[in-house]
Design an enzyme around this catalytic site. Structure first.
Site, PDB file in Angstrom:
ATOM      1  N   LYS A 202     -24.459 -31.424   0.767  1.00  0.00           N
ATOM      2  CA  LYS A 202     -24.615 -30.169  -0.115  1.00  0.00           C
ATOM      3  C   LYS A 202     -23.369 -30.017  -0.744  1.00  0.00           C
ATOM      4  O   LYS A 202     -23.293 -29.615  -1.891  1.00  0.00           O
ATOM      5  CB  LYS A 202     -24.984 -28.869   0.814  1.00  0.00           C
ATOM      6  CG  LYS A 202     -25.357 -27.739   0.069  1.00  0.00           C
ATOM      7  CD  LYS A 202     -25.384 -26.630   1.022  1.00  0.00           C
ATOM      8  CE  LYS A 202     -26.714 -26.775   1.620  1.00  0.00           C
ATOM      9  NZ  LYS A 202     -27.176 -25.397   2.469  1.00  0.00           N
ATOM     10  N   GLU A 208     -18.149 -38.159   6.679  1.00  0.00           N
ATOM     11  CA  GLU A 208     -19.001 -39.573   6.972  1.00  0.00           C
ATOM     12  C   GLU A 208     -19.686 -39.988   5.623  1.00  0.00           C
ATOM     13  O   GLU A 208     -19.729 -41.324   5.318  1.00  0.00           O
ATOM     14  CB  GLU A 208     -20.004 -39.394   8.056  1.00  0.00           C
ATOM     15  CG  GLU A 208     -19.250 -39.149   9.377  1.00  0.00           C
ATOM     16  CD  GLU A 208     -19.367 -37.492   9.811  1.00  0.00           C
ATOM     17  OE1 GLU A 208     -19.404 -37.132  10.905  1.00  0.00           O
ATOM     18  OE2 GLU A 208     -19.290 -36.609   8.686  1.00  0.00           O
ATOM     19  N   GLY A 264     -29.718 -27.737   7.396  1.00  0.00           N
ATOM     20  CA  GLY A 264     -29.965 -29.143   7.236  1.00  0.00           C
ATOM     21  C   GLY A 264     -31.178 -29.796   7.910  1.00  0.00           C
ATOM     22  O   GLY A 264     -31.830 -30.506   7.562  1.00  0.00           O
ATOM     23  N   ARG A 265     -31.184 -29.185   9.217  1.00  0.00           N
ATOM     24  CA  ARG A 265     -32.160 -29.620  10.016  1.00  0.00           C
ATOM     25  C   ARG A 265     -33.539 -29.279   9.444  1.00  0.00           C
ATOM     26  O   ARG A 265     -34.588 -29.772  10.104  1.00  0.00           O
ATOM     27  CB  ARG A 265     -31.889 -29.597  11.566  1.00  0.00           C
ATOM     28  CG  ARG A 265     -31.821 -28.165  11.907  1.00  0.00           C
ATOM     29  CD  ARG A 265     -31.241 -27.881  13.234  1.00  0.00           C
ATOM     30  NE  ARG A 265     -30.783 -26.445  13.520  1.00  0.00           N
ATOM     31  CZ  ARG A 265     -29.527 -26.128  13.139  1.00  0.00           C
ATOM     32  NH1 ARG A 265     -28.671 -26.627  12.516  1.00  0.00           N
ATOM     33  NH2 ARG A 265     -29.569 -24.773  13.581  1.00  0.00           N
ATOM     34  N   GLU A 350     -29.475 -28.912  18.537  1.00  0.00           N
ATOM     35  CA  GLU A 350     -28.575 -28.251  17.454  1.00  0.00           C
ATOM     36  C   GLU A 350     -29.111 -26.649  17.271  1.00  0.00           C
ATOM     37  O   GLU A 350     -28.204 -25.860  17.055  1.00  0.00           O
ATOM     38  CB  GLU A 350     -28.489 -29.021  16.045  1.00  0.00           C
ATOM     39  CG  GLU A 350     -27.312 -28.428  15.440  1.00  0.00           C
ATOM     40  CD  GLU A 350     -26.904 -29.448  14.164  1.00  0.00           C
ATOM     41  OE1 GLU A 350     -26.073 -30.498  14.507  1.00  0.00           O
ATOM     42  OE2 GLU A 350     -27.568 -29.361  13.207  1.00  0.00           O
ATOM     43  N   HIS A 381     -42.779 -48.669  30.065  1.00  0.00           N
ATOM     44  CA  HIS A 381     -42.157 -49.912  30.909  1.00  0.00           C
ATOM     45  C   HIS A 381     -40.650 -49.535  30.670  1.00  0.00           C
ATOM     46  O   HIS A 381     -39.937 -50.449  31.256  1.00  0.00           O
ATOM     47  CB  HIS A 381     -42.497 -51.145  29.993  1.00  0.00           C
ATOM     48  CG  HIS A 381     -44.045 -51.706  30.132  1.00  0.00           C
ATOM     49  ND1 HIS A 381     -44.425 -52.269  30.925  1.00  0.00           N
ATOM     50  CD2 HIS A 381     -44.976 -51.225  29.508  1.00  0.00           C
ATOM     51  CE1 HIS A 381     -45.617 -52.386  30.919  1.00  0.00           C
ATOM     52  NE2 HIS A 381     -46.081 -51.876  29.959  1.00  0.00           N
ATOM     53  N   LYS A 501     -15.202 -32.071  14.212  1.00  0.00           N
ATOM     54  CA  LYS A 501     -14.862 -32.455  12.881  1.00  0.00           C
ATOM     55  C   LYS A 501     -13.196 -31.941  12.511  1.00  0.00           C
ATOM     56  O   LYS A 501     -12.668 -32.989  12.039  1.00  0.00           O
ATOM     57  CB  LYS A 501     -15.743 -31.836  11.832  1.00  0.00           C
ATOM     58  CG  LYS A 501     -17.077 -32.283  12.168  1.00  0.00           C
ATOM     59  CD  LYS A 501     -18.008 -31.723  10.869  1.00  0.00           C
ATOM     60  CE  LYS A 501     -19.416 -32.200  10.931  1.00  0.00           C
ATOM     61  NZ  LYS A 501     -20.221 -31.615   9.839  1.00  0.00           N
TER      62      LYS A 501
END
Length: 539
Positions: A202, A208, A264-265, A350, A381, A501
């Protein structure tokens, strides 16, 4: 949390703990029908939960005491319920019908939503049909999405989930980790003159994402013989920072924006979903939005006792706060949904990983649980042993489909046989008497006894389509919202993400400085930084 209303729930929980699912089913032959609801293409059977009609009525009363409907209406109407950031919460507008106005500060946001979706559709059609060509005139065959968090987890998960509807000639790749290996291994699978990079940030400053984006740009320019003008034909942006997008070398005509009222999510139906639209087509993307919309309308209008997100939210609170369950599992029995648990981890943890209430005081209850899961019989399993016979309560959502997109022999029947059998086994277990009737040696009876009484939800749809997929994601979004409201916390900020951060920026300078830095961290961090620099030959 409204403790007065919760105390009535807690009193009934004490009674429930005296019984078990075997007894509850035996007492009520109509139990399955009583605790099954449907909406937006999904059937939720929640009868294998530790509930009675009385307990569900008390849970509904608890939701009403928490003024849940008021908060639902406030969210849909554009009120700034994200108070710590002074923002509306309007991811629902992204999939709203254009003719239904949604106002933020008195302005209808729907024309802007439609404009972005139309631009995305035109661009996607150009790429998919070959009208958009790379710098050397070749068609695009590879899409590399570079983002992190909601700009990666959502589109990556959705692209995999809807792969059956994808254009197979477009190979989709997703890069998120700043670990150089993630980018390097991806670049080994693509050809520069046929690759389109989508940079999702944004602000166009996410560390990153921009580190990966700049390295990808450098790689492309080098592959193009040093011609920096090639960037404009191989990079587009999902961002709102036109200046930085332009500085990067991307034509701002190829910048797709979204709004500060989209977290964001929750941003998958926005421009963040551009790689999904490229993969499955604008038409199928619209079908996905239709599924979201159907679940949105259901959540806003259905009575709580027939409301899928509300019921699932209340059941989650029941186990988290009434049975002290620290985790819950999401178990999709469809390989296309293999990334769903990872996506839901961010959505849930979050959002509701908070320890102060809306007034800034310490919460008076446990909030968000730890979410985890795995696809299909793989999990059986791996960790099902703990769920069946361990000492921890792990409520679980089982997600399945009656039809498969890949009918091979009896694979799907075997998959779904396991799907149905596992919820039955978890609910009812196996008694010592049943073991003895099967002639199990007495010394092995304790080891082959299963207490059962493990709660599960079963979510079942006819098949996995863009529409049922959109409805499923909206279901979980609204479940998380329901829980946040009733825990009296803010679900739409994530201040906890920021601290690491900020510290990382300082540490980076200390790791890379030419002169030995003056370290003022704790003794552990100081020692680790010193060791790292020594291994790399830095003073």
């Amino acid at each position: 949390m409204n403790l007065e209303a919760w105390n009535e729930v807690a009193a009934e929980i004490a009674e429930i703990k005296k019984t078990n699912l075997r007894e509850l089913f035996a007492e009520d032959p109509a139990r399955a029908g009583r605790f099954t609801v449907e909406a937006a293409g999904w059937t939720l059977d929640y009868s294998k939960n530790l509930i009675t009609p009385k307990l569900m009525k008390l849970l509904i009363a608890f939701a009403e005491a928490g003024e849940l409907q008021k908060w639902i209406d406030a969210m849909f109407s554009g009120e700034k319920i994200n108070e710590t950031e002074n923002r509306a919460v309007l991811h629902t507008a992204l999939r709203n019908k254009p003719e239904r106005p949604v106002l933020v500060d008195g302005k209808d946001v729907m024309p802007g939503v439609k404009e972005v979706l139309d631009r995305m559709a035109a661009f996607s059609d150009n790429v998919r049909t070959g009208k958009w060509l790379g710098h050397t005139g070749k068609r695009i065959k590879y899409i590399v999405n570079i983002g992190i968090g909601g700009s990666d987890l959502g589109p990556c998960m959705a692209t995999m989930a809807l792969k059956n509807f994808s254009r197979r000639s477009l190979a989709m790749h997703f890069v998120s980790n700043v670990d150089s290996t993630h980018l390097a291994e991806t670049l080994r699978q693509v050809k520069a003159d046929q690759t389109l990079f989508i940079i999702e940030s944004k602000t166009f400053t996410t560390q990153e994402t921009m580190t990966n984006a700049e390295s990808a740009r450098d790689w492309l320019v080098k592959q193009m013989g040093g011609d920096a003008s090639a960037v404009a034909k191989h990079f587009v942006a999902v961002s709102t920072n036109a200046e930085k997008v332009r500085e990067f070398g991307i034509d701002t005509e190829n910048m797709f924006g979204f709004w500060d009222w989209v977290g964001g999510r929750y941003s998958l139906p926005s421009a963040v979903g551009l790689p999904v639209m490229l993969s499955i087509s604008p038409r199928n993307f619209q079908k996905m939005l239709r599924g979201y919309y159907k679940m949105d309308r259901h959540f806003q209008t259905a009575p709580f006792n027939r409301n899928l997100p509300v019921i699932m939210g209340l059941l989650g609170i029941l186990y988290n706060n009434g049975f002290d369950a620290q985790t819950y599992a999401v178990l999709p029995y469809d390989q296309y949904l293999a990334r769903l648990p990872a996506y839901l981890q961010q959505l849930d943890m979050e959002s509701n990983g908070k320890s102060v209430d809306r007034d800034g005081n310490p919460v008076n209850c446990q909030t968000g649980p730890v979410l985890w899961g795995e696809a299909g019989t793989n999990g059986q399993h791996a960790f099902y042993q703990l769920i069946h016979q361990g000492t921890k309560m792990v409520p679980a959502d089982f997600i399945g489909f009656c039809k498969t997109h890949n009918p091979i022999g009896d694979h799907h029947d075997k998959l779904m046989a396991n799907f149905f059998a596992q919820t039955e086994a978890l609910a009812f277990g196996k008694t010592a008497a049943e073991c003895r009737r099967e002639s199990v040696p007495e010394k092995l009876v304790p080891h082959k006894t299963f207490k059962g009484n493990h709660p599960t939800n079963t979510l079942l749809a006819d098949d996995l389509t863009p529409e049922t997929f959109g409805a499923l994601i909206a279901l979980y979004e609204h479940k998380v919202f329901t829980q946040g409201i009733l825990w009296n916390i803010f679900s739409f900020d994530q201040w906890g993400v920021q601290l690491g951060k900020v510290l990382a920026t300082k540490v980076l300078d200390e790791l890379t400085s030419e002169a030995a830095p003056s370290l003022a961290h704790d003794s552990s961090t100081n020692s680790l930084i010193t060791h790292y620099r020594a291994v790399l030959g830095r003073k």
